[in-house]
Every structure is written in C-alpha cells, then in structure tokens.
Design a protein around this motif. Sequence first.
Motif, PDB file in Angstrom:
ATOM      1  N   ARG A   1       0.819  -1.221   0.000  1.00 45.79           N
ATOM      2  CA  ARG A   1       0.000   0.000   0.000  1.00 45.79           C
ATOM      3  C   ARG A   1       0.849   1.265   0.000  1.00 45.79           C
ATOM      4  NH1 ARG A   1      -0.004   1.972   5.191  1.00 45.79           N
ATOM      5  NH2 ARG A   1       0.719   0.511   6.812  1.00 45.79           N
ATOM      6  N   LEU A   2       2.162   1.153   0.285  1.00 36.72           N
ATOM      7  CA  LEU A   2       3.038   2.327   0.320  1.00 36.72           C
ATOM      8  C   LEU A   2       3.883   2.477  -0.933  1.00 36.72           C
ATOM      9  CD1 LEU A   2       4.330   2.248   4.023  1.00 36.72           C
ATOM     10  CD2 LEU A   2       2.499   3.638   3.050  1.00 36.72           C
ATOM     11  N   ILE A   3       3.786   1.524  -1.867  1.00 34.17           N
ATOM     12  CA  ILE A   3       4.588   1.638  -3.091  1.00 34.17           C
ATOM     13  C   ILE A   3       4.106   2.821  -3.929  1.00 34.17           C
ATOM     14  CG2 ILE A   3       5.261   0.477  -5.216  1.00 34.17           C
ATOM     15  CD1 ILE A   3       5.072  -2.171  -3.781  1.00 34.17           C
ATOM     16  N   THR A   4       2.800   2.968  -4.064  1.00 30.85           N
ATOM     17  CA  THR A   4       2.256   4.109  -4.819  1.00 30.85           C
ATOM     18  C   THR A   4       2.608   5.430  -4.143  1.00 30.85           C
ATOM     19  OG1 THR A   4       0.414   2.686  -5.481  1.00 30.85           O
ATOM     20  CG2 THR A   4       0.161   5.045  -5.842  1.00 30.85           C
TER      21      THR A   4
ATOM     22  N   VAL B   1      15.123  10.297  -1.091  1.00 25.36           N
ATOM     23  CA  VAL B   1      15.212   9.358  -2.210  1.00 25.36           C
ATOM     24  C   VAL B   1      15.491   7.950  -1.692  1.00 25.36           C
ATOM     25  CG1 VAL B   1      16.485   8.799  -4.316  1.00 25.36           C
ATOM     26  CG2 VAL B   1      15.953  11.174  -3.786  1.00 25.36           C
ATOM     27  N   GLU B   2      16.373   7.821  -0.697  1.00 24.09           N
ATOM     28  CA  GLU B   2      16.650   6.509  -0.115  1.00 24.09           C
ATOM     29  C   GLU B   2      15.404   5.916   0.527  1.00 24.09           C
ATOM     30  OE1 GLU B   2      18.548   3.101   1.286  1.00 24.09           O
ATOM     31  OE2 GLU B   2      19.041   4.509  -0.327  1.00 24.09           O
ATOM     32  N   LEU B   3      14.589   6.741   1.168  1.00 27.72           N
ATOM     33  CA  LEU B   3      13.357   6.254   1.754  1.00 27.72           C
ATOM     34  C   LEU B   3      12.397   5.768   0.676  1.00 27.72           C
ATOM     35  CD1 LEU B   3      11.579   5.890   4.270  1.00 27.72           C
ATOM     36  CD2 LEU B   3      10.850   8.261   4.004  1.00 27.72           C
ATOM     37  N   CYS B   4      12.319   6.475  -0.436  1.00 24.16           N
ATOM     38  CA  CYS B   4      11.451   6.043  -1.530  1.00 24.16           C
ATOM     39  C   CYS B   4      11.959   4.753  -2.165  1.00 24.16           C
ATOM     40  CB  CYS B   4      11.341   7.152  -2.576  1.00 24.16           C
ATOM     41  SG  CYS B   4      10.537   8.660  -2.007  1.00 24.16           S
TER      42      CYS B   4
ATOM     43  N   LEU C   1       5.338   7.277   4.840  1.00 19.91           N
ATOM     44  CA  LEU C   1       6.411   6.306   4.656  1.00 19.91           C
ATOM     45  C   LEU C   1       7.189   6.080   5.950  1.00 19.91           C
ATOM     46  CD1 LEU C   1       7.834   7.378   1.167  1.00 19.91           C
ATOM     47  CD2 LEU C   1       6.245   5.531   1.670  1.00 19.91           C
ATOM     48  N   MET C   2       7.367   7.122   6.742  1.00 19.37           N
ATOM     49  CA  MET C   2       8.110   6.979   7.990  1.00 19.37           C
ATOM     50  C   MET C   2       7.353   6.145   9.020  1.00 19.37           C
ATOM     51  SD  MET C   2       9.702  10.810   8.418  1.00 19.37           S
ATOM     52  CE  MET C   2      10.503  10.421   9.964  1.00 19.37           C
TER      53      MET C   2
END
Length: 440
Positions: free
Chosen positions: A133-136, A236-239, A325-326
């Motif tokens: 659910r967090l990929i988008t 960017v690393e988090l994404c 995301l966090m």
Amino acid sequence: MPSMSSSLLPPPTCSSRLPPLRSFVGLRRSAPLFQVRERAGAVVGVASGKPGYSLRLGVPALTVFRSHQRAAVIRNEHAQNADFPRNYSKREKKPFPIPVLELRRRAKERMKAAQGKPKRPLPPPKNGMLVHRLITVAYKVYNARILLINNLRKLMKVVPVKGCKYCSEIHVGSVGHPFRTCRGMLSDQRRGEHDWGSTLAEAVFLPVEAYHLEDRLGKRIPHDQRFAVPRIPALVELCIQAGVDLPEYPTKRRRKPIIKIGKTEFVDADEDDLPEPEPDRFKQALLEELRFDEIIAPSSPEETAALAEETLEAWETVRDGALKLMKGYAVRVCGYCPEVHVGPTGHKARNCGAFKHQQRNGQHGWQAAVLDDLIPPRYVWHMPESGEELQRELKTFYGQAPAVVELCIQGGAKVPEKYKATMRLDIGIPSSLKEAEMVI
C-alpha cells in the motif's frame, strides 16, 4: 491620636487542613470579603464585615456557578498565533519523539499480552517484503520532490531570495532583513549584521543525505567502509526502500519472507521454486531534474501565481507522503548532529563531531527521527502584505514561515491555514517605535 487597630480587619489565617478557597474577582477592598468553600453538593460562603461579625451561608452549587455554565467557549482548530519552533542548542541532546519510559511501558504491555500465545510472523517490512500500500505513495513522493526542485528554481528567477555570505541564514525578499543574528566568521566586527548575496534552491529546500543500502536488512555499515558506500538524498533513499526502482541505485527485493534464526540473525528463503517475476504493476514514470539551461522563468503574474500554487501543492505532497512512509519504514537520526540514516538500525561510521563526541568516540546517538529531521522546514521571516521593509525595533511583531511556503506566498499562492499561526497574520504591526512602546 486615636488608635486605628480596631478599624482594621484581622489578618487572614491559613490551615493545610482546610480545602482550597476561591475568591471572586472584582470586589473592592472596602467591601465585605466573601470566601467560598466547596462542599459535596453545596457551596459554603463566609462573609465578614466588622470585627467579630460573620455570616455563614449554605446554597446549592448549581445556583452559584450557573453564570459560569452560560459562558460561551470559542474553539478553533488552528491557533490564532503560535510561537516559533524551538532552536535546540548544539550542547543539548534532541528530545525523544516518545519518552523512554513510555516506550518501556508499551514494551511491557506487549510482552504481557503475548504470554501463552503462539509467536506471530513478522509483518512487512520487517520480514524483508515491501508494504504494497506504500509503493504508490513512494512513487508519488519521489515525483513530487523532483517537481518541487524544478519549480523552486523557476520561482527564484522571479521572487528574489537572499543568503548570508558568512552563515546559513536566508531571507525571501529583494532586501535582506536588518536583524543582527549572524554568527558566522567576523560577525563580531559586523556586530551581527548579515552580508546578503544571492543563493541557490538548495538553501530553500535543504538536501539531507544518507547512506544507500543495497539490503536494508543487511549488516550495519562499518566505519572502514564509510567512503565506499554512496550517499544520496535521504528522501530518495526512503522512496527506494519503499518500492521505487532506480537503475543507478540497485537494491535487493525479496519475494519470500526471511527466516529468523536469532535475535539479529536470519537467512533468506529459497526462491527457486517461484516462477519468473512478472512486470511490476506498481511501477510509474519518474520525473527528472531540469538542467540549468532548461529552467525558464514565468513570463506573467498569472503564470507565476499558478506555478506558486503548484509548488506549494508539491511541498505538501512531499511532507504528507514522507510522514506516511516513515510510519512504515524506520528512519533514524543522531541525537547530537543532523545525521540521518534510513533503516532499522543506524550505521557504525564514527563521523559525529557534535558536543562531547570525544566521549562517544565519534559514534552517533541514534534515535527515532521526526518529519522535520528528514525534511527541515527552514523557517524565514514573513514579509507583511503592505510590502514595507522589516524594522529592527519591531522584531517581536513579525511572524515566520517555512522558506518554501514564504517563497510561494510571495509568488501569489494562497496562504495555507496550517501556517497562519506562526506567520502571525492577525497581529497588527505598529507604524512606529513610539506606537510599539504603547503595547501592553
């Protein structure tokens, strides 16, 4: 002369056994004193006038406090005016987002609730799998970040932004602010005044870097390999860890959950029996940063206002998406310096040079990060709508806003409701110093 001791009231007495007293505000000293003591279901009042005379009354509590129940209470979701975010000293450790005692209490409750029950499997992303659910959301945050950087470079060609040559402070406006807050080189000779000049978009939207991990569940980065591991923007690393695939930064994607052996040891499951991976249905097109020769400034005020609204929307998308995301992927920050690490545990590089780093041998004090650690808002002074320059004597009347928000507002965007409290838009700014001294 006749003695005046008989005309004075006896000194009040106080006892720790008595309940707390309440006195009504608005009575003169010459009027009889009226004291109220609460009792179960009633209020006892003692009125004292001349020495030796008193009257004891007992009335229901509802009749006394009926006027207070009719008072209208005005509630507002956003505060009218709020203080600026606190700047922590370099000699002070950052507070934990959740106190340690609260974390221990929650851990004890989890252990108590898990007694006598079968052990549950690890949820993603702790088991090495992605949170679908967090990929988008990750793709949306990555594209919003690129759009934000491109639009900021376009806006800064129309809305001037000044930066100090000796410190990191910036100001959105054609002329820098007059406040003497410079702490850079030779600031004592300039009496704290800033030396303003031009600046770049990186001063408005701060680039926070972190180490890129090919395997987020792998071993921690040792001190000897601190220069061998590439550093990229932390957002960017988090994404990437949340599901964004970048060819220049490969990362390990597991198709089966890991098999834990010990507390920190695990092995990867056998994926040979799985069929060939299908094309990723979550994959989206990625934006790219514009080169400096491709940046074109808006040609009209209407185009500038539309660009400012789009930039402000991208800023909110980046912050809201990063916060989501966090909550799924752990982000760590050093409690002494701004170093950020995206992963369940921080790296072992001993490159912390903050307060008392000698006692820690340069090691970071890792703790859970908040949104402002990953995306610093970089507060700047808000310019009044009248367009007048800021005055040094009226500093306490001016508000502040994040640099990106202030840049968009001066470009023609509408002021967001959530930033009005720190911008102090409802405070009247005096026209002169004499008028400011009359403010109570």
